[in-house]
Design an enzyme around this catalytic site. Structure first.
Site, short mmCIF file in Angstrom:
data_model
loop_
_atom_site.label_atom_id
_atom_site.label_comp_id
_atom_site.label_asym_id
_atom_site.label_seq_id
_atom_site.Cartn_x
_atom_site.Cartn_y
_atom_site.Cartn_z
N HIS A 269 3.42 -6.57 2.21
CA HIS A 269 2.63 -7.66 2.80
C HIS A 269 2.85 -8.91 1.95
O HIS A 269 2.84 -8.83 0.71
CB HIS A 269 1.13 -7.34 2.75
CG HIS A 269 0.71 -6.14 3.54
ND1 HIS A 269 0.08 -6.24 4.75
CD2 HIS A 269 0.81 -4.82 3.26
CE1 HIS A 269 -0.20 -5.02 5.20
NE2 HIS A 269 0.23 -4.14 4.31
N GLU B 100 -1.33 2.62 6.19
CA GLU B 100 -1.51 3.02 7.60
C GLU B 100 -0.18 3.35 8.27
O GLU B 100 -0.11 4.26 9.08
CB GLU B 100 -2.19 1.90 8.39
CG GLU B 100 -3.64 1.67 8.01
CD GLU B 100 -4.22 0.43 8.67
OE1 GLU B 100 -3.55 -0.14 9.56
OE2 GLU B 100 -5.33 0.04 8.29
N VAL B 101 0.83 2.56 7.98
CA VAL B 101 2.12 2.72 8.66
C VAL B 101 3.10 3.37 7.68
O VAL B 101 3.40 2.80 6.62
CB VAL B 101 2.66 1.37 9.16
CG1 VAL B 101 4.03 1.55 9.81
CG2 VAL B 101 1.68 0.73 10.14
N ASN C 216 0.85 -1.18 0.00
CA ASN C 216 0.00 0.00 0.00
C ASN C 216 0.89 1.24 0.00
O ASN C 216 1.83 1.33 0.80
CB ASN C 216 -0.90 -0.01 1.23
CG ASN C 216 -1.92 -1.12 1.18
OD1 ASN C 216 -2.51 -1.37 0.13
ND2 ASN C 216 -2.12 -1.81 2.29
N HIS D 82 6.68 -1.14 3.58
CA HIS D 82 6.58 -2.57 3.92
C HIS D 82 5.83 -3.27 2.81
O HIS D 82 4.98 -2.67 2.15
CB HIS D 82 5.87 -2.78 5.26
CG HIS D 82 4.55 -2.09 5.36
ND1 HIS D 82 4.45 -0.73 5.62
CD2 HIS D 82 3.28 -2.54 5.21
CE1 HIS D 82 3.17 -0.39 5.64
NE2 HIS D 82 2.44 -1.46 5.39
#
Ligand code: AMP
Length: 120
Positions: free
Chosen positions: A106, A99-100, A91, A104
């Protein structure tokens, strides 16, 4: 966007918050998502301070990029999801509901993951 050194993954990387680690090397940490959306749901995270894929792709070294891709393959093999199939997802920004604000990827597997995106 400037990097926020107090984001949750920065705190995990500094050892201030625990994580369920599955893999680590010089440039990468991988750990289980705290709210898994599939039997295998792992976050593969560069150790460097990158906000998003946009930041990482523009500013990371070749070694950091290679390590991240190799880590994804390693984790998928270690989790035993290669034969059944798996999905990676990053994302990036508001439209993707990131969100973070530490880049990253997933890695999902262990069940039929359905279509790529919900139809609207
Ligand atoms: P994203 O929307 O792509 O930024 O996803 C952030 C992910 O981080 C979500 O799937 C969360 O469940 C996960 N997450 C948030 N805090 C933690 C944590 N402390 N340990 C592991 N995963 C987390």
């Amino acid at each position: 966007m400037a990097y926020d050194r107090n984001n949750v993954f920065a705190r995990i990387l500094r050892g201030e918050i625990p994580c369920n680690k599955v893999y680590e090397d010089t440039h990468v940490l991988a750990f289980r998502d705290i709210n898994p959306q599939a039997p295998t749901h792992i976050l593969v995270v560069p150790k460097g301070e990158y906000v998003s894929l946009d930041d990482f792709s523009a500013n990371a070294s070749d070694a950091e990029m290679a390590s991240l891709v190799r880590a994804l393959g390693h984790v998928a093999r270690a989790e035993g999801v290669v034969e059944s199939g798996y999905r990676i997802l990053a994302n990036t920004g508001a439209a993707a509901h990131q969100e973070v604000p530490h880049f990253h990827i997933h890695l999902f597997g262990g069940r039929d993951l359905g279509g790529m995106l919900p139809r609207r």
